[in-house]
Design a protein around this motif. Structure first.
Motif, PDB file in Angstrom:
ATOM      1  N   CYS A   1       0.801  -1.224   0.000  1.00 44.27           N
ATOM      2  CA  CYS A   1       0.000   0.000   0.000  1.00 44.27           C
ATOM      3  C   CYS A   1       0.836   1.277   0.000  1.00 44.27           C
ATOM      4  O   CYS A   1       0.311   2.338  -0.273  1.00 44.27           O
ATOM      5  CB  CYS A   1      -0.932  -0.027   1.213  1.00 44.27           C
ATOM      6  SG  CYS A   1      -2.393   0.993   0.993  1.00 44.27           S
TER       7      CYS A   1
ATOM      8  N   CYS B   1      -5.890   2.259   0.198  1.00 44.01           N
ATOM      9  CA  CYS B   1      -4.956   2.111  -0.923  1.00 44.01           C
ATOM     10  C   CYS B   1      -5.577   2.611  -2.218  1.00 44.01           C
ATOM     11  O   CYS B   1      -5.549   1.923  -3.235  1.00 44.01           O
ATOM     12  CB  CYS B   1      -4.537   0.662  -1.073  1.00 44.01           C
ATOM     13  SG  CYS B   1      -3.889  -0.037   0.439  1.00 44.01           S
ATOM     14  N   GLY B   2      -6.170   3.772  -2.197  1.00 43.38           N
ATOM     15  CA  GLY B   2      -6.735   4.340  -3.409  1.00 43.38           C
ATOM     16  C   GLY B   2      -8.225   4.117  -3.548  1.00 43.38           C
ATOM     17  O   GLY B   2      -8.846   4.623  -4.469  1.00 43.38           O
ATOM     18  N   GLY B   3      -8.816   3.340  -2.648  1.00 41.37           N
ATOM     19  CA  GLY B   3     -10.259   3.162  -2.675  1.00 41.37           C
ATOM     20  C   GLY B   3     -10.687   1.802  -3.187  1.00 41.37           C
ATOM     21  O   GLY B   3      -9.914   1.076  -3.803  1.00 41.37           O
ATOM     22  N   LEU B   4     -11.935   1.471  -2.901  1.00 41.84           N
ATOM     23  CA  LEU B   4     -12.476   0.159  -3.260  1.00 41.84           C
ATOM     24  C   LEU B   4     -12.864   0.088  -4.732  1.00 41.84           C
ATOM     25  O   LEU B   4     -12.969  -0.987  -5.298  1.00 41.84           O
ATOM     26  CB  LEU B   4     -13.701  -0.153  -2.390  1.00 41.84           C
ATOM     27  CG  LEU B   4     -13.396  -0.289  -0.895  1.00 41.84           C
ATOM     28  CD1 LEU B   4     -14.694  -0.380  -0.098  1.00 41.84           C
ATOM     29  CD2 LEU B   4     -12.535  -1.513  -0.643  1.00 41.84           C
ATOM     30  N   GLY B   5     -13.085   1.234  -5.377  1.00 42.14           N
ATOM     31  CA  GLY B   5     -13.588   1.240  -6.734  1.00 42.14           C
ATOM     32  C   GLY B   5     -12.531   0.986  -7.801  1.00 42.14           C
ATOM     33  O   GLY B   5     -12.846   0.800  -8.970  1.00 42.14           O
TER      34      GLY B   5
ATOM     35  N   ALA C   1      -8.052  -4.478  -3.786  1.00 41.93           N
ATOM     36  CA  ALA C   1      -8.496  -3.092  -3.593  1.00 41.93           C
ATOM     37  C   ALA C   1      -9.033  -2.915  -2.173  1.00 41.93           C
ATOM     38  O   ALA C   1      -9.746  -3.762  -1.653  1.00 41.93           O
ATOM     39  CB  ALA C   1      -9.570  -2.743  -4.616  1.00 41.93           C
ATOM     40  N   ARG C   2      -8.665  -1.801  -1.546  1.00 44.19           N
ATOM     41  CA  ARG C   2      -9.174  -1.462  -0.215  1.00 44.19           C
ATOM     42  C   ARG C   2      -9.090   0.046  -0.025  1.00 44.19           C
ATOM     43  O   ARG C   2      -8.321   0.720  -0.697  1.00 44.19           O
ATOM     44  CB  ARG C   2      -8.429  -2.223   0.872  1.00 44.19           C
ATOM     45  CG  ARG C   2      -6.930  -2.104   0.838  1.00 44.19           C
ATOM     46  CD  ARG C   2      -6.308  -3.321   1.527  1.00 44.19           C
ATOM     47  NE  ARG C   2      -4.862  -3.269   1.620  1.00 44.19           N
ATOM     48  CZ  ARG C   2      -4.038  -3.651   0.651  1.00 44.19           C
ATOM     49  NH1 ARG C   2      -4.492  -4.075  -0.496  1.00 44.19           N
ATOM     50  NH2 ARG C   2      -2.716  -3.599   0.824  1.00 44.19           N
ATOM     51  N   ARG C   3      -9.890   0.531   0.907  1.00 50.04           N
ATOM     52  CA  ARG C   3     -10.063   1.969   1.070  1.00 50.04           C
ATOM     53  C   ARG C   3      -8.750   2.734   1.248  1.00 50.04           C
ATOM     54  O   ARG C   3      -8.525   3.731   0.573  1.00 50.04           O
ATOM     55  CB  ARG C   3     -11.025   2.252   2.219  1.00 50.04           C
ATOM     56  CG  ARG C   3     -11.738   3.581   2.064  1.00 50.04           C
ATOM     57  CD  ARG C   3     -12.783   3.837   3.129  1.00 50.04           C
ATOM     58  NE  ARG C   3     -13.765   2.783   3.334  1.00 50.04           N
ATOM     59  CZ  ARG C   3     -14.768   2.496   2.508  1.00 50.04           C
ATOM     60  NH1 ARG C   3     -14.929   3.186   1.394  1.00 50.04           N
ATOM     61  NH2 ARG C   3     -15.614   1.530   2.776  1.00 50.04           N
TER      62      ARG C   3
END
Length: 103
Positions: free
Chosen positions: A50, A71-75, A67-69
């Motif tokens: 991250c 680290c740049g977001g879930l989207g 993906a996780r919040r």
């Protein structure tokens, strides 16, 4: 390609290294600053990190497989995320090093 890519963060904590200090930090680990190709291959092999780090071309990137919040977001899709080229003296990050073998 034989060898290993590993993230390096100095003992003082994250985001302490400008580009020249990052090069030195890798040399102290008997390694060199990783290229984008080396980091991409490490990501394909599962490297998930991250914290953003310097690469050989003075760009700053980080590999995400999950993906996780924080680290740049879930989207965002998995991949190697890029901050683009950074100022070699003024900006401070961690570094991705490449070594032929881990000691």
């Amino acid at each position: 390609m034989t060898g290993v890519v590993f993230p390096y963060q100095p003992p003082q904590g994250r985001y302490q290294l400008n580009f020249h200090e990052a090069q030195q930090a890798c040399q102290e680990q008997d390694a060199v600053v990783a290229s984008f190709e080396q980091l991409f291959r490490a990501w394909e092999e599962g490297l998930d990190w991250c914290n953003a780090g310097w690469l050989q071309d003075a760009s700053v990137q980080y590999p995400i497989t999950l993906a996780r919040r924080p680290c740049g977001g879930l989207g965002l899709a998995p991949g190697v995320r890029s901050y683009g080229p950074r100022h070699r003296r003024l900006h401070r990050y961690d570094v991705f090093c490449f070594a032929a073998a881990l000691k």
